[in-house]
Design an enzyme around this catalytic site. Sequence first.
Site: not given
Ligand code: G6P
Length: 603
Positions: A2, A27, A74, A100-101, A478, A482, A485, A501, A598
């Site tokens: 948030c 965020r 959020w 937030n939190g 990764e 991507k 996501e 396998h 984020k």
């Molecule tokens: C969230 C984001 C990811 C990110 C992860 C870790 O889940 O959506 O894209 O990789 O957090 O974030 P950080 O800021 O700790 O790298």
Amino acid sequence: MCGIVGYVGPREAAGVLVEGLSRLEYRGYDSAGLAVAHRRKVTVRRTAGRVDDLRELLGDSPPRGTTGIAHTRWATHGEPTGTNAHPHTDASGRIAVVHNGIIENADVLRAELTARGVRLASDTDTEVLPHLIAEALDGGAGSPAEAVRAALSRVEGTYGLAVLDARTPGELVVARNGSPIVLGVGDGEMVVASDLAAVVRHTRQVVFLDDGELVTVRADGIEGSARITPTTVDVEGADYALGGHPDFLAKEIADQPDAVRRALAGRLDTRFSTTRLGGLELDPRDLRGVRRVLFLGCGSAYYAGEIGAGLVEELARIPAGAEPAGEFRYRNPVVDPDCLYVAVSQSGETADTLAAVQELRRKGGRVIGAVNVIGSAIARECGSGVFLHSGPEVSVASTKAVTNMTVSFAMLAVLLGRVRDLSVADGRRMLDGLQALPRHIDAVLESDAAIGEVAKRYADASSMFFVGRTRFSPVAREGAQKLKEISYVHAEAYPASELKHGPLALVDPAMPSVVLVPDDELLAKTVGTIEQIRARGGPVIAVTDAELPDGLADAVLRVPRTEPELAPALFGVPLQLFARHVAVALGRDVDRPRNLAKSVTVE
Ligand code: G6P
């Protein structure tokens, strides 16, 4: 997650707040709202949806007043509706709060308030706060700050919050515990925010609140426990502007050559064929004492940690691994005093990673940070480490920070290697490879249009495999991450050796596989994997720096040749471009994928 913005100063607050929220929208963004104080009255406007919806709601007549708070939410407790959006107020409408939190004992506090006859309007945990603050003021608290402190003494959980009291316009009470708050000190005005992005347009003089701090913010100063002397942040407003790019994802992918240059600046020691990472605060004896390295992170940071573990094993010949931070913290880990733990995080605020660091420190583990945001909670908790210097990342999907994680781990591996058996020649080879990396990334970026064509051809697939082996297995993970996501296309990653396998059963003409084909000692075997996939009718997109036989793959994404150990950093880039193009072809909002945030500052 948030976002919080607050303003105290000479200007009309609503405009500053809405503009600030739009900077934080990345965020978290399922609802938004603001509260402004004017003539001892607080006016609140809230709506489900995005900041644009709030802007529309305000129209030509935003509430007047020069002190205010605002929020993008959020959802964690309660649906993303207008009623659950922040700010929340007490029954009289005197106190407004953005938070937030997570308040973990919200159920207990809600029940207590209800028993005392308070009517709660929302399903949120946050709403208990304005009621508790109002009760404290009615009970004789001498100031809003005192009342907020009294209310927070009842709260278990995490918060970054800003509080507005109708009776004291011209000030905000702000507090932090586990959720970031930064104060921007302007010329006769103050901007409060959960993220620098909302501050840097107004000022680069900032104060980061520490956990446990509570302050009163006025246009001309800060009163309370915070260190009052601001620091200057090296971030520009332009970092948060598109600058001609169609989206932040495209911008941040394109920024990678410069981002890598920033990460390398001043850190390559060509005289001794090693690296200089002064922020680690480890002398050669300390480095020699490291017997194991464990990388901890979440999401992309975890996959980058896996790449890092490979680099450390390969170059320093020290056993190394990676683990999701959120699992590590809960499994009562054996903390090894000879292990170097590396907390990996772009934001430096991810709750699971922060908790893993705290668990390690509590048990006497040696933990360093690999963090992008300077002044963030993980950076401060670790105290030492390597900053990623990728510059601010706005798009939810991490790109340039992941690349800089890999680059930083390569430098760490060289440093650990050179106090052991990594030869001068190999050290030198790695430094040369690192220096050439920005140029090689540029070459990949030049093939963006060609990658776009390939992506369009496969964008309607409902599922894809990503296949790579050894060094490239985490790169495949990764790459799949991507794609999932930002395009919402299902994707799974497998080491090439594992395909036969089990997963091979799923291969058919509707299941494309993206296969990473480095020109390394396993080339012939990887080619064999491609043949197995194609024999089942599966389309293959090969990402390669090798000369492949004509017709081996259905599409080829070319990558320049680099040092084999560094190739994972380079092979990640076409996968980022591929995922973005698939997402764009499917009409997705690439910067703000659904359900994600984020930086995840709650569990
Ligand atoms: C969230 C984001 C990811 C990110 C992860 C870790 O889940 O959506 O894209 O990789 O957090 O974030 P950080 O800021 O700790 O790298």
